[in-house]
Design a protein around this motif. Structure first.
Motif, PDB file in Angstrom:
ATOM      1  N   GLN A   1      63.092 -53.909  59.685  1.00  0.00           N
ATOM      2  CA  GLN A   1      62.678 -52.980  58.633  1.00  0.00           C
ATOM      3  C   GLN A   1      62.817 -53.590  57.244  1.00  0.00           C
ATOM      4  O   GLN A   1      61.950 -53.388  56.381  1.00  0.00           O
ATOM      5  CB  GLN A   1      63.500 -51.698  58.737  1.00  0.00           C
ATOM      6  CG  GLN A   1      63.150 -50.867  59.964  1.00  0.00           C
ATOM      7  CD  GLN A   1      64.053 -49.676  60.148  1.00  0.00           C
ATOM      8  OE1 GLN A   1      65.057 -49.524  59.440  1.00  0.00           O
ATOM      9  NE2 GLN A   1      63.732 -48.807  61.090  1.00  0.00           N
TER      10      GLN A   1
ATOM     11  N   TYR B   1      59.129 -42.761  56.772  1.00  0.00           N
ATOM     12  CA  TYR B   1      59.766 -41.620  57.430  1.00  0.00           C
ATOM     13  C   TYR B   1      59.704 -40.360  56.567  1.00  0.00           C
ATOM     14  O   TYR B   1      59.941 -39.255  57.062  1.00  0.00           O
ATOM     15  CB  TYR B   1      61.215 -41.946  57.779  1.00  0.00           C
ATOM     16  CG  TYR B   1      61.326 -42.860  58.978  1.00  0.00           C
ATOM     17  CD1 TYR B   1      61.453 -42.352  60.260  1.00  0.00           C
ATOM     18  CD2 TYR B   1      61.279 -44.239  58.829  1.00  0.00           C
ATOM     19  CE1 TYR B   1      61.531 -43.186  61.361  1.00  0.00           C
ATOM     20  CE2 TYR B   1      61.357 -45.091  59.927  1.00  0.00           C
ATOM     21  CZ  TYR B   1      61.476 -44.554  61.184  1.00  0.00           C
ATOM     22  OH  TYR B   1      61.538 -45.381  62.272  1.00  0.00           O
TER      23      TYR B   1
ATOM     24  N   GLU C   1      61.103 -46.585  70.744  1.00  0.00           N
ATOM     25  CA  GLU C   1      61.414 -46.756  69.336  1.00  0.00           C
ATOM     26  C   GLU C   1      61.385 -45.405  68.643  1.00  0.00           C
ATOM     27  O   GLU C   1      60.523 -44.557  68.915  1.00  0.00           O
ATOM     28  CB  GLU C   1      60.399 -47.695  68.675  1.00  0.00           C
ATOM     29  CG  GLU C   1      60.717 -48.013  67.224  1.00  0.00           C
ATOM     30  CD  GLU C   1      59.698 -48.946  66.590  1.00  0.00           C
ATOM     31  OE1 GLU C   1      59.803 -49.200  65.378  1.00  0.00           O
ATOM     32  OE2 GLU C   1      58.781 -49.412  67.302  1.00  0.00           O
TER      33      GLU C   1
ATOM     34  N   THR D   1      60.323 -43.547  65.937  1.00  0.00           N
ATOM     35  CA  THR D   1      59.307 -43.621  64.886  1.00  0.00           C
ATOM     36  C   THR D   1      59.201 -42.282  64.156  1.00  0.00           C
ATOM     37  O   THR D   1      59.689 -41.256  64.641  1.00  0.00           O
ATOM     38  CB  THR D   1      57.943 -43.961  65.502  1.00  0.00           C
ATOM     39  OG1 THR D   1      57.566 -42.880  66.385  1.00  0.00           O
ATOM     40  CG2 THR D   1      58.009 -45.259  66.300  1.00  0.00           C
TER      41      THR D   1
ATOM     42  N   TYR E   1      66.752 -41.355  59.037  1.00  0.00           N
ATOM     43  CA  TYR E   1      65.358 -41.041  59.369  1.00  0.00           C
ATOM     44  C   TYR E   1      65.117 -39.545  59.219  1.00  0.00           C
ATOM     45  O   TYR E   1      64.090 -39.117  58.667  1.00  0.00           O
ATOM     46  CB  TYR E   1      65.045 -41.447  60.811  1.00  0.00           C
ATOM     47  CG  TYR E   1      65.093 -42.927  61.107  1.00  0.00           C
ATOM     48  CD1 TYR E   1      65.044 -43.881  60.094  1.00  0.00           C
ATOM     49  CD2 TYR E   1      65.193 -43.380  62.418  1.00  0.00           C
ATOM     50  CE1 TYR E   1      65.094 -45.236  60.385  1.00  0.00           C
ATOM     51  CE2 TYR E   1      65.231 -44.728  62.719  1.00  0.00           C
ATOM     52  CZ  TYR E   1      65.188 -45.657  61.708  1.00  0.00           C
ATOM     53  OH  TYR E   1      65.230 -46.991  62.001  1.00  0.00           O
TER      54      TYR E   1
END
Length: 449
Positions: free
Chosen positions: A27, A174, A226, A228, A247
């Motif tokens: 990231q 996010y 993952e 997401t 997130y």
């Protein structure tokens, strides 16, 4: 210095399984690229499920313990687990003896530390005097980590090195699926996101299911995938710890902080500082039983929604990766000179660094062996299930055949009885008289035809 147009090297232990530090590496690299930097990652391995994440993000990864590039080719070196290319050790030794060449500038070395736990020794400053000698900044995932790790430095030698809290920030993507103002009255879908779900959360999941709340487990004990923005967007609330908390904060998803260390429940004004101190790990919180967790997940949901919505703007800046990295990179300055702490330090450092790189490579092999063992165990389990199903089918067929044999025997008996009865009719006195009386009629019928 600014990020745009800069050249950044990120060092990392291994890119193999999807681990927290590996996701942070990916990231940070992706965000720096998006901000206009040229990024290369150096890791001991590039295999497993994590490899696809880097490839899909278009991140350049070099494998090994060295780089052909010069130390002066980079503006920043973001360091995980104190790893440096072996050639950099030699070049730093040259700088220590001869100073920085004219027209050249050292990169700013940023050492990142992501855990306070003794169970994560690579997150500690385990190579003596390395950071004290070359660091431009030391960053920590939480105040807890900073407090725990500062005792590992040489206090006098480490004076004057800037220390910052980089609180495991989340990519700005996010925040694009914000739930502000759109929460349901009661939670209908909850995700437990964890690789180490404690028994009480399994109990809570069952009780929530009984209350018509759908619960999914994302992780090694459920579905591995993952985490997401699209995944989080599917749920009204999330039970988790660590990076996934950020997130949720970025998307205004009510987040219930609880896992193997216990926890605090939904974030609120009263528990936020304690949660943030320990990197939202749940440490410092309380343990609850499944019934208590399930009750709090439902009863405290509306309050959690209001708090998440109210804090959304603040959290986007405090925990947004672009803002955090930009603020850090533009404030950090490279050293103008480096002096190794004692004669022979270059040799010592090279041996320590060489050992570290090869240790992480062997760690990757161990992970690969574990994965192969798990794959074989899963395959064996699958085969056993197939064999069990086959045996069950065979037993069922045999039972059906036995039943059919019994039915066939019964049919034969019935047929024999019917034949015997029919023969008795043929042999009877009345049948013979009747048959004789009907014979002339049969002859007349045939002649008419």
């Amino acid at each position: 210095m600014t990020v745009r147009g800069s050249s950044v090297l990120i060092t990392h232990t291994l890119i193999s399984n999807i681990m927290g530090s590996t996701m942070v590496c990916a990231q940070v690299a992706e965000e720096l690229q998006r901000m206009g930097a040229s990024v290369v990652v150096l890791a001991s391995s590039f295999t497993g499920s994590a490899r696809a994440i880097f490839e899909n993000k278009g991140i350049r990864v070099e494998v090994g313990e060295d780089l052909e590039a010069s130390i002066f080719d980079f503006d920043y070196v973001w360091v995980h687990s104190q790893l440096l290319p072996l050639s950099f050790v030699e070049q730093l030794g040259t700088v220590s003896r001869e100073h920085v060449p004219d027209g050249k500038r050292l990169p700013a070395f940023i050492f990142n530390h992501m855990s306070a736990l003794d169970a994560s020794p690579d997150e500690h400053p385990y190579i003596p005097l390395l950071e004290e000698t070359i660091a431009s900044a030391e960053v920590f995932v939480s105040q807890e980590a900073r407090d725990a790790l500062n005792k590992d430095y040489d206090t006098e030698a480490n004076q004057g090195i800037p220390q910052r809290i980089v609180p495991n920030p989340a990519p700005s993507i996010y925040a694009q699926s914000s739930k502000v103002g759109t929460h349901p009255r009661v939670p209908q879908r909850i995700a437990i996101i964890s690789n180490h779900v404690p028994p009480e959360l399994f109990d809570a999941a069952e009780m929530l299911g009984s209350a018509d709340v759908h619960v999914d487990i994302i992780g090694e004990q459920g579905v591995v995938q993952e985490v997401t923005p699209a995944l989080i967007a599917q749920y009204d609330g999330v039970i988790t710890i660590g990076k996934t908390v950020q997130y949720c904060m970025m998307s205004s998803t009510p987040v219930f902080v609880y896992d193997r260390f216990g926890g605090f429940g939904y974030l609120n004004d009263e528990n936020f500082d304690a949660c943030a101190y320990a990197n939202f790990s749940g440490r410092g919180g309380a343990r609850k039983n499944g019934e208590g967790i399930a009750k709090d997940v439902i009863d405290d949901f509306q309050q959690a929604c209001s708090y998440s919505d109210a804090m959304h703007g603040v959290w986007r800046e405090t925990y947004g990766m672009e803002h955090v990295l930009e603020d850090l990179f533009e404030s950090v300055e490279p050293r103008t000179s480096i002096t190794f702490p004692y004669p022979g330090y270059e040799h010592t450092l090279r041996m320590q660094m060489r050992f570290a790189w090869r240790y992480y490579r062997s760690w990757d092999f161990e992970l690969w062996m574990r994965a192969q063992k798990q794959h074989l165990e899963d395959e064996l389990h699958r085969v056993k299930e197939v064999v069990a199903e086959r045996d069950k089918a065979i037993d069922s067929l045999q039972a059906e055949m036995q039943a059919l044999r019994g039915d066939l025997g019964n049919v034969r008996e019935e047929l024999a009885k019917s034949a015997e009865q029919l023969q008795q009719v043929y042999d009877s006195h009345s049948y013979r008289i009747g048959n004789a009386l009907m014979a002339p009629l049969s002859i007349i019928k045939k002649r008419r035809r």
